[in-house]
Write an enzyme that holds these catalytic residues in place. Sequence first.
Site, PDB file in Angstrom:
ATOM      1  N   ASN A  81       2.755  -0.340 -11.244  1.00 22.18           N
ATOM      2  CA  ASN A  81       3.401  -0.280  -9.930  1.00 22.18           C
ATOM      3  C   ASN A  81       4.072  -1.627  -9.689  1.00 22.18           C
ATOM      4  OD1 ASN A  81       4.127  -0.114  -7.272  1.00 22.18           O
ATOM      5  ND2 ASN A  81       2.025  -0.111  -6.463  1.00 22.18           N
ATOM      6  N   LYS A 114       6.062  -2.415  -7.359  1.00 24.14           N
ATOM      7  CA  LYS A 114       6.266  -2.715  -5.932  1.00 24.14           C
ATOM      8  C   LYS A 114       7.722  -3.159  -5.708  1.00 24.14           C
ATOM      9  CE  LYS A 114       1.385  -3.576  -5.728  1.00 24.14           C
ATOM     10  NZ  LYS A 114       0.250  -4.177  -5.022  1.00 24.14           N
ATOM     11  N   HIS A 117      -0.077   4.993  -1.090  1.00 29.72           N
ATOM     12  CA  HIS A 117      -0.502   3.663  -1.561  1.00 29.72           C
ATOM     13  C   HIS A 117      -0.976   2.856  -0.347  1.00 29.72           C
ATOM     14  CE1 HIS A 117      -0.287  -0.464  -2.962  1.00 29.72           C
ATOM     15  NE2 HIS A 117      -0.501   0.038  -4.158  1.00 29.72           N
ATOM     16  N   GLU A 164      -0.451  -0.048   0.616  1.00 26.84           N
ATOM     17  CA  GLU A 164       0.591  -0.798   1.331  1.00 26.84           C
ATOM     18  C   GLU A 164       1.409   0.136   2.221  1.00 26.84           C
ATOM     19  OE1 GLU A 164       2.093  -2.801  -2.159  1.00 26.84           O
ATOM     20  OE2 GLU A 164       0.170  -3.844  -2.250  1.00 26.84           O
ATOM     21  N   GLU A 216      -8.075   2.918  -5.177  1.00 28.17           N
ATOM     22  CA  GLU A 216      -7.671   1.517  -5.051  1.00 28.17           C
ATOM     23  C   GLU A 216      -8.319   0.912  -3.813  1.00 28.17           C
ATOM     24  OE1 GLU A 216      -3.774   0.659  -7.260  1.00 28.17           O
ATOM     25  OE2 GLU A 216      -3.259   1.439  -5.301  1.00 28.17           O
ATOM     26  N   GLY A 268      -4.205  -6.978  -5.095  1.00 29.97           N
ATOM     27  CA  GLY A 268      -3.447  -8.219  -4.997  1.00 29.97           C
ATOM     28  C   GLY A 268      -4.298  -9.405  -4.566  1.00 29.97           C
ATOM     29  N   SER A 323      -6.306  -5.446  -8.729  1.00 33.81           N
ATOM     30  CA  SER A 323      -6.503  -6.640  -9.560  1.00 33.81           C
ATOM     31  C   SER A 323      -6.959  -6.323 -10.981  1.00 33.81           C
ATOM     32  CB  SER A 323      -7.456  -7.637  -8.882  1.00 33.81           C
ATOM     33  OG  SER A 323      -6.888  -8.078  -7.663  1.00 33.81           O
ATOM     34  N   GLY A 346       0.286  -6.514  -9.900  1.00 37.80           N
ATOM     35  CA  GLY A 346       0.665  -7.854 -10.354  1.00 37.80           C
ATOM     36  C   GLY A 346       0.724  -8.030 -11.869  1.00 37.80           C
TER      37      GLY A 346
END
Length: 253
Positions: free
Chosen positions: A13, A15, A100, A102, A172, A178, A217, A239
């Site tokens: 992902n 982002k 998600h 976010e 998640e 993150g 993470s 990330g």
Amino acid sequence: MTRTIQRPVLAANWKMNLGPTQATEFLREFLPTHPASAERTVILFPPAISLAAVREALRGRPDIQLGVQNVHTEEKGAFTGEISAAMAAEAGAAFVLVGHSERRHLFGETDAQTAQKCARVESAGLTPALCVGETIEQRERDETEAVVLHQLRAGVSAMSDEAVRGMIVAYEPVWAIGTGRTATPEDASAVHRVIRAALVELAGDGALEIPILYGGSANAGNAAALLAADQVDGLLVGGASMSARTWATICGS
Ligand code: PGA
């Protein structure tokens, strides 16, 4: 459409990172280090605006699948800035991230909207990857199971059983996304087992085939241990998926 998805699933992902130029550069570096493998599924979720460039760079690599990070609940219309599931399909996506954290926490996406999106994704012939997960406060109040099951049942509520059996679920925990703080393989397994039981209850034994990914993470150092954990069928990586070299290591884990 239901598709058989080979487990483990390694999903990136990106982002709001890697525009068309950087995405092409990423693939130029990544592809030679990741030979096609029939034993795993790699899915990339670039920003929608990079989809065409990624598709072009993936010519000759049908082993790598594509998805988008979000779609609108409606089929079309006056929704400035949004994209529809049908458009994502036309542009080459096979998967859509829905719910998600976010989207839920920064953009206020509700369970009702995740349900509408999953149904819309199904009607466009795409596969939803429904994301669920608790906040740190919810975990500390011992609400993890209740929160995750509520998000899961709500998300699939307007889907057919057949589409549920063909979907992807990603667990998640919000506190791990993150933050550099990863759930232990045992923490992940415990929640994945609860999700698996609920999926089987909802859609029958076919739900044993649904890949349940862990996200939060995940990186090159912890990928193998997470993938070895009971009921962890893959990883959704933010990330650590944005460097071609790291992503190749994770895909080879
Ligand atoms: P992270 O993100 O790997 O950077 O924690 C995961 C995700 O948001 O899907």
